[in-house]
Design an enzyme around this catalytic site. Structure first.
Site, short mmCIF file in Angstrom:
data_model
loop_
_atom_site.label_atom_id
_atom_site.label_comp_id
_atom_site.label_asym_id
_atom_site.label_seq_id
_atom_site.Cartn_x
_atom_site.Cartn_y
_atom_site.Cartn_z
N ARG A 298 0.05 -13.93 2.86
CA ARG A 298 1.45 -14.29 2.63
C ARG A 298 2.32 -14.20 3.88
O ARG A 298 3.51 -14.51 3.84
CB ARG A 298 2.03 -13.40 1.52
CG ARG A 298 1.30 -13.58 0.19
CD ARG A 298 1.92 -12.75 -0.91
NE ARG A 298 3.27 -13.20 -1.26
CZ ARG A 298 4.04 -12.61 -2.16
NH1 ARG A 298 3.61 -11.55 -2.81
NH2 ARG A 298 5.25 -13.07 -2.41
N PRO B 261 0.83 -1.21 0.00
CA PRO B 261 0.00 0.00 0.00
C PRO B 261 0.86 1.25 0.00
O PRO B 261 1.97 1.25 0.52
CB PRO B 261 -0.78 -0.12 1.31
CG PRO B 261 0.13 -0.91 2.20
CD PRO B 261 0.77 -1.92 1.28
N GLU B 262 0.36 2.30 -0.60
CA GLU B 262 1.03 3.58 -0.56
C GLU B 262 0.34 4.44 0.49
O GLU B 262 -0.69 4.08 1.06
CB GLU B 262 1.02 4.21 -1.94
CG GLU B 262 1.73 3.34 -2.97
CD GLU B 262 1.91 4.01 -4.32
OE1 GLU B 262 2.08 5.24 -4.35
OE2 GLU B 262 1.88 3.31 -5.34
#
Length: 291
Positions: A125, A2-3
Site C-alpha cells: 500500500r 504492527p504492535e
C-alpha cells in the site's frame, strides 16, 4: 499496523542475520518510501557495516558504521525479507512476497550486501517508509518526540505509568492506551487483553480509575506483551514471525480478543464485542463492569 511485540520479533530476527554485513548497493522505486538523497546514501550507507538493529516503539532502527541509521516504519502492509544462498527470513504482512521471487511489484527498497545476500523492504500500500538519518538525531525527530515511553523496561514503574495518563482524565481508558504519545507500542489486541487482565471496562474514563486499578493495568500490559514477544507476536492476520511462520499469541494466550461468543476463561460468562475508540473491542461484561 504492527504492535510492539510484532516489531520486536522482527527486530530480533533481523539482528541475528544482518549485523556485521556491509552494504554494497541500494535500489528503490519512489522517494515516498525511501525519502533520502543519493548523496547521503552514497556517503553514509554504501560500503558501511550494519552495527546494530534496534526498536523504538513500533519503529525499526538499523545502525550503520557511518553514524547514520535507517529508520523503518512498516505501517499496515510492510515487510522485511532477507535472502541469502542458505537462508530466507521474512517478517510482516503475510503475502506471497515473503516466500516468492524478489524483487516483485511490492518491493520498494532492495539492499544488497557484499556477501551477495539481500534485504527487501516490501509494501503493497506504499504507506511505510525507510529514512536515512544521523543516529544521534533520530530521537529528536518529530515522530520520536511524540512517542511515549516503552512499557517494558525495568525502570518504568507503576507510578510512571499512571502519571502518563494525567492529561487524559476525560478520555476512555482504551482510547488513552491506544494513544502512542501516552505509552508506546500498545495496539488494539494488547489493549483488550490488558484491560481484561485488570478487570477494567474499556469505556471507563481515565479519571475514574483508582491507583490500585492503574497498578493492575500496568502489570497486565507488561505481562501481556512479554507473553506475546515470547510467542512471536499475535499475527492478527497481518503479521508473521521473523522466520516467516505465524505468531501464535492469539492461539496460546488470548483471553478475550476475537473470542466473542465463547465463555470467559475466568468466569464463564459469554465474551462480547463492542466498539470503543473506533475499534472493535472484546470484553467480558461480567468481569469488566462499566461502573
Amino acid at each position: 499496523m504492527p504492535e510492539l511485540p510484532e516489531v520486536e520479533t522482527i527486530r530480533s530476527g533481523l539482528a541475528s542475520l544482518i549485523v556485521g554485513k556491509t552494504i554494497k548497493k541500494i535500489s528503490h522505486d519512489t522517494q515516498k518510501g525511501f525519502p533520502n538523497s543519493e548523496a547521503d546514501v552514497k556517503q553514509f550507507a554504501l560500503n558501511n557495516q550494519i552495527k546494530a538493529v534496534r526498536r523504538r516503539a513500533k519503529v525499526l532502527l538499523i545502525d550503520l558504521g557511518s553514524g547514520y541509521s535507517f529508520m523503518i516504519h512498516l505501517k499496515m502492509t510492510g515487510q522485511i525479507v532477507v535472502r541469502s544462498s542458505s537462508k530466507t527470513f521474512g517478517g510482516g504482512h503475510p503475502t506471497d512476497s515473503l516466500i516468492g521471487d524478489l524483487p516483485d511489484k511490492s518491493t520498494r527498497v532492495t539492499i544488497e550486501f557484499t556477501d551477495s545476500s539481500k534485504l527487501f523492504f516490501n509494501d503493497q500500500r506504499k504507506f511505510g517508509w525507510m529514512k536515512l538519518l544521523p543516529t544521534a538525531e533520530i530521537m529528536n525527530t518529530k515522530f520520536m518526540q511524540r512517542v511515549g515511553p516503552e512499557p517494558l523496561p525495568d525502570d518504568f514503574t507503576p507510578a510512571q505509568f499512571k502519571a502518563r495518563f494525567t492529561n487524559k482524565q476525560r478520555s476512555k481508558i482504551k482510547a488513552a492506551l491506544l494513544d502512542q504519545s501516552v505509552v508506546a507500542g500498545i495496539g488494539n489486541i494488547y489493549a483488550d487483553e490488558s484491560l481484561f487482565y485488570a478487570k477494567i471496562h474499556p469505556e471507563r474514563l481515565v479519571g475514574s480509575l483508582s491507583s490500585a486499578e492503574f497498578k493492575k493495568l500496568y502489570t497486565g500490559v507488561r505481562a501481556t506483551m512479554n507473553r506475546a514477544i515470547a510467542s512471536g507476536g499475535s499475527t492478527d492476520r497481518n503479521y508473521v514471525q521473523a522466520d516467516g511462520s505465524r505468531g501464535n499469541y492469539l492461539d496460546k494466550f488470548a483471553q478475550v480478543f476475537r473470542r466473542e461468543g465463547l465463555p470467559c476463561p475466568r468466569c464463564g460468562h459469554e465474551i462480547i464485542k463492542i466498539r470503543v475508540a473506533g475499534r472493535g473491542t472484546h470484553i467480558c461484561p461480567n468481569c469488566q463492569k462499566n461502573a
